[in-house]
Design a protein around this motif. Structure first.
Motif, mmCIF file in Angstrom:
data_model
loop_
_atom_site.group_PDB
_atom_site.id
_atom_site.type_symbol
_atom_site.label_atom_id
_atom_site.label_comp_id
_atom_site.label_asym_id
_atom_site.label_seq_id
_atom_site.Cartn_x
_atom_site.Cartn_y
_atom_site.Cartn_z
ATOM 1 N N THR A 1 0.846 -1.174 0.034
ATOM 2 C CA THR A 1 -0.001 0.039 -0.076
ATOM 3 C C THR A 1 0.989 1.366 -0.109
ATOM 4 N N THR B 1 4.537 8.140 -0.126
ATOM 5 C CA THR B 1 4.112 7.927 1.221
ATOM 6 C C THR B 1 4.808 8.332 2.207
ATOM 7 N N ALA C 1 -2.694 10.348 -3.494
ATOM 8 C CA ALA C 1 -3.678 9.255 -3.182
ATOM 9 C C ALA C 1 -5.092 9.415 -3.889
ATOM 10 N N GLU C 2 -5.259 10.823 -4.080
ATOM 11 C CA GLU C 2 -6.820 10.851 -4.561
ATOM 12 C C GLU C 2 -6.769 10.746 -6.068
ATOM 13 N N ASN D 1 -5.142 5.562 -4.256
ATOM 14 C CA ASN D 1 -6.287 4.827 -3.715
ATOM 15 C C ASN D 1 -6.738 3.689 -4.467
ATOM 16 N N THR E 1 -4.075 0.868 -5.143
ATOM 17 C CA THR E 1 -3.861 -0.100 -3.991
ATOM 18 C C THR E 1 -4.922 -0.503 -3.349
ATOM 19 N N ALA F 1 -6.586 1.151 -1.088
ATOM 20 C CA ALA F 1 -6.680 1.461 0.413
ATOM 21 C C ALA F 1 -6.652 2.948 0.342
ATOM 22 N N ASP F 2 -7.235 3.256 1.702
ATOM 23 C CA ASP F 2 -7.366 4.946 1.839
ATOM 24 C C ASP F 2 -5.962 5.314 2.152
ATOM 25 N N LEU F 3 -5.154 6.076 1.487
ATOM 26 C CA LEU F 3 -3.955 6.243 1.666
ATOM 27 C C LEU F 3 -3.653 7.539 2.574
ATOM 28 N N ALA F 4 -4.962 8.417 2.530
ATOM 29 C CA ALA F 4 -4.560 9.397 3.487
ATOM 30 C C ALA F 4 -4.566 9.061 4.925
ATOM 31 N N GLN G 1 -2.447 7.146 5.929
ATOM 32 C CA GLN G 1 -0.945 6.758 6.172
ATOM 33 C C GLN G 1 -0.472 8.044 6.765
#
Length: 328
Positions: free
Chosen positions: A82, A87, A296-297, A301, A304, A306-309, A311
């Protein structure tokens, strides 16, 4: 200090960055050098032969290992899968330091012996035939950005990155990862066009930018650069017999580089060292998070799942307090 060399293709940025790396090594400074251009030339400019340069491990090919190490025990990152190039670190993340040994350096860095000292060299890796039609070269450069996001460096330590040509650096947030950016420009209209782009893009991010005039042959060239870039012109570099010999694979000892060019390199180091007084780790971390949320947006997201926010560790600020590994 984190230092980038940028410029249009053929401007001489790789040659200038290699000379600067040699200059730092001659001054006994610890240096991690990174070839972040998929057209891999920095190793050769530092004296590697074709076989040695081809044997350099590609950071892009070792991205899973890099992610797994940097993730550490960060509870906000469920798995290395992810992690994306932007990141940011948080509590529990593993950080990189210039003067340490770690699994990332073991896998991706090689020691290069120069006339006056050793440096570590890393390379993002070339764009290969297997990548054609299925991969973007930014995915390879992403390994460099991820490492820079997790790197803590202090004064009198240097990370020197030879960047991709032109304004491609703005395809991500990597252009904000540096204390000083040296833009290598020839005294031509095309030579200063990248400067204008870079200046405009970087305006809102507090990027410290200085121009190094290259291939300057006389007063008319110098006047042209002064008119076009103004106070951003730091220093100029002219013809070098030492560089010509190096490009033929027959360099003399670095101490024989022309005095004017050695003075120019010292001016670069002075400018980089002066930028330390303006280092702002809170802004650095804030910009890191800004570009991570944008990525991410826009694609992270979806890629992956996943909600990378999530992280983002809101209480974490990268800084020199982490320059010495913290007890577990």
């Amino acid at each position: 200090m984190k230092i980038a060399f940028v410029g249009k293709g053929g401007s001489g940025k790789t040659t200038l960055s290699s000379l600067f790396i040699r200059h730092l090594a001659a001054n006994e400074a610890p240096v991690v050098a990174v070839d972040a251009d998929i057209n891999q030339h920095l190793g050769a400019a530092l004296g590697l032969d074709e076989e040695e340069a081809a044997a350099m491990p590609a950071m892009g090919a070792r991205l899973p290992l890099i992610k797994e190490y940097l993730r550490g025990t960060n509870p906000r990152i469920a798995s290395a899968d992810t992690m994306i190039k932007t990141t940011p670190p948080g509590q529990g993340s593993q950080l990189l330091r210039v003067r340490e040994d770690n699994p990332v350096y073991d896998a991706c860095a090689r020691t290069v012996r120069l006339d006056d000292g050793d440096i570590r060299l890393m390379a993002t890796g070339p764009f290969t035939e297997s990548d054609l039609g299925v991969a973007c070269y930014h995915s390879k450069v992403g390994a460099v950005e991820l490492c820079l996001n997790h790197l803590v460096d202090g004064p009198d330590e240097y990370v020197v990155v030879d960047m991709t040509a032109g304004s491609d650096s703005f395809a991500s947030g990597m252009f904000t990862r540096f204390d000083m950016t040296f833009l290598v420009a020839e005294p031509t209209r095309k030579g200063v066009s990248v400067y204008r782009q870079y200046k405009e893009y970087a305006r809102d991010f507090g990027v410290a930018l200085k121009v190094v005039g290259n291939k300057v042959q006389g007063p008319d060239d110098l006047d042209f650069l002064r008119e076009e870039v103004g106070d951003d012109l730091l220093v100029t570099v002219g013809h070098s017999n030492w560089v010509r010999a190096m490009e033929k694979g027959r360099p003399t000892r670095f101490e024989l580089l022309e005095a004017d060019n050695r003075m120019a390199l010292q001016s670069l180091q002075n400018a980089a060292d002066d930028s330390y007084a303006h280092r702002d780790w809170e802004r650095y971390t804030r910009q890191m998070v800004h570009f991570h949320l944008k990525n991410a947006e826009s694609w992270g997201n979806a890629k992956t799942g996943a909600d990378l926010a999530a992280q983002v560790d809101p209480g974490f600020v990268l800084g020199e307090q982490f320059a010495v590994p913290q007890p577990s």
